[in-house]
Design a protein around this motif. Structure first.
Motif, PDB file in Angstrom:
ATOM      1  N   ASP A 159      11.757 -12.234  38.487  1.00  9.24           N
ATOM      2  CA  ASP A 159      11.264 -13.025  37.205  1.00  9.24           C
ATOM      3  C   ASP A 159      10.665 -14.368  37.910  1.00  9.24           C
ATOM      4  O   ASP A 159      10.123 -15.173  36.866  1.00  9.24           O
ATOM      5  N   GLU A 160      10.220 -14.315  39.246  1.00 12.84           N
ATOM      6  CA  GLU A 160       9.143 -15.263  39.600  1.00 12.84           C
ATOM      7  C   GLU A 160       7.873 -14.740  40.238  1.00 12.84           C
ATOM      8  O   GLU A 160       7.846 -13.509  40.628  1.00 12.84           O
ATOM      9  N   SER A 161       6.533 -15.360  40.008  1.00 12.54           N
ATOM     10  CA  SER A 161       5.668 -14.592  40.681  1.00 12.54           C
ATOM     11  C   SER A 161       5.441 -15.184  42.194  1.00 12.54           C
ATOM     12  O   SER A 161       5.082 -14.200  43.071  1.00 12.54           O
ATOM     13  N   VAL A 162       6.178 -16.118  42.464  1.00 11.85           N
ATOM     14  CA  VAL A 162       6.233 -16.888  43.840  1.00 11.85           C
ATOM     15  C   VAL A 162       7.790 -16.737  44.392  1.00 11.85           C
ATOM     16  O   VAL A 162       8.557 -17.708  43.810  1.00 11.85           O
ATOM     17  N   LEU A 163       8.072 -16.046  45.304  1.00 10.26           N
ATOM     18  CA  LEU A 163       9.564 -16.085  45.515  1.00 10.26           C
ATOM     19  C   LEU A 163       9.769 -17.323  46.283  1.00 10.26           C
ATOM     20  O   LEU A 163       9.244 -17.671  47.525  1.00 10.26           O
ATOM     21  N   ARG A 164      10.840 -17.834  46.096  1.00 15.71           N
ATOM     22  CA  ARG A 164      11.307 -19.046  46.556  1.00 15.71           C
ATOM     23  C   ARG A 164      12.339 -18.901  47.826  1.00 15.71           C
ATOM     24  O   ARG A 164      12.707 -19.885  48.474  1.00 15.71           O
ATOM     25  N   MET A 165      12.958 -17.723  47.862  1.00 12.55           N
ATOM     26  CA  MET A 165      13.694 -17.473  48.960  1.00 12.55           C
ATOM     27  C   MET A 165      13.170 -17.429  50.313  1.00 12.55           C
ATOM     28  O   MET A 165      12.009 -16.718  50.300  1.00 12.55           O
ATOM     29  N   GLN A 166      13.635 -17.895  51.563  1.00 12.04           N
ATOM     30  CA  GLN A 166      13.136 -18.099  52.770  1.00 12.04           C
ATOM     31  C   GLN A 166      12.783 -16.514  53.108  1.00 12.04           C
ATOM     32  O   GLN A 166      11.819 -16.339  53.686  1.00 12.04           O
TER      33      GLN A 166
END
Length: 172
Positions: A159-166
């Protein structure tokens, strides 16, 4: 539009149970047991999401994926987790896969079920790293095999265009 199976249909209940059992295996990091729930010709894909104008007709980048895997590559990832070279998962993540909004549809073949679900993954690593949450929708194809339902295809739509998971060294 496809008509979903009723919630009391035994196939829907079996598909839902499959997803719950799979989530348990992934949370417990029983990856060899998880691999046994996949068909030999499985496709496991997470296309790259893009933000586009309404009416553009697409929301994934054609030909691009965070991963596009088969049984062999998934097996290699699992094997690597058992080595000292899996630094992205050392210490291992603490995981919780929340599966919800399960909808089941008949496939074109009587031995197939199409299953849509929503997943929320909570991931915590170490004592100081902030926890991470990943939300996605999944479209699965389950195939009836001699020993029960198996996952033959999974498309994961974050659901994100940019993944925030490391890093994304875990399975969804």
């Amino acid at each position: 539009m496809r008509k979903p199976l009723a919630f009391n249909d035994s196939r829907h209940l079996q598909a839902h149970q499959f997803l719950v059992d799979e989530a348990y295996l992934l949370d417990a990091q029983r990856y060899d047991a998880w691999l046994a729930t996949l068909t030999d010709d499985v496709r496991y894909v997470m296309p790259v999401r893009v933000t586009t104008a309404r009416g553009a007709g697409f929301d994934t980048s054609p030909g691009m994926a965070h991963f596009d895997e088969d049984k062999y590559s998934l097996s290699q990832r699992v094997a690597r987790l058992g080595t000292e070279h899996a630094w992205a998962e050392d210490p291992p993540s603490r995981l919780r896969h929340f599966i919800t909004n399960v909808r089941t549809f008949e496939g074109e073949n009587p031995g197939h079920l199409l299953v849509e679900s929503a997943e929320l993954l909570f991931r915590s690593r170490g004592d100081v790293t902030e926890s991470a949450v990943l939300s996605c929708g999944r479209e699965d194809l389950l195939r009836w095999c001699d020993d029960g339902w198996k996952l033959a295809r999974r498309n994961i739509f974050v659901d994100e265009s940019v993944l925030r998971m490391q890093n994304l060294a875990v399975f969804l």
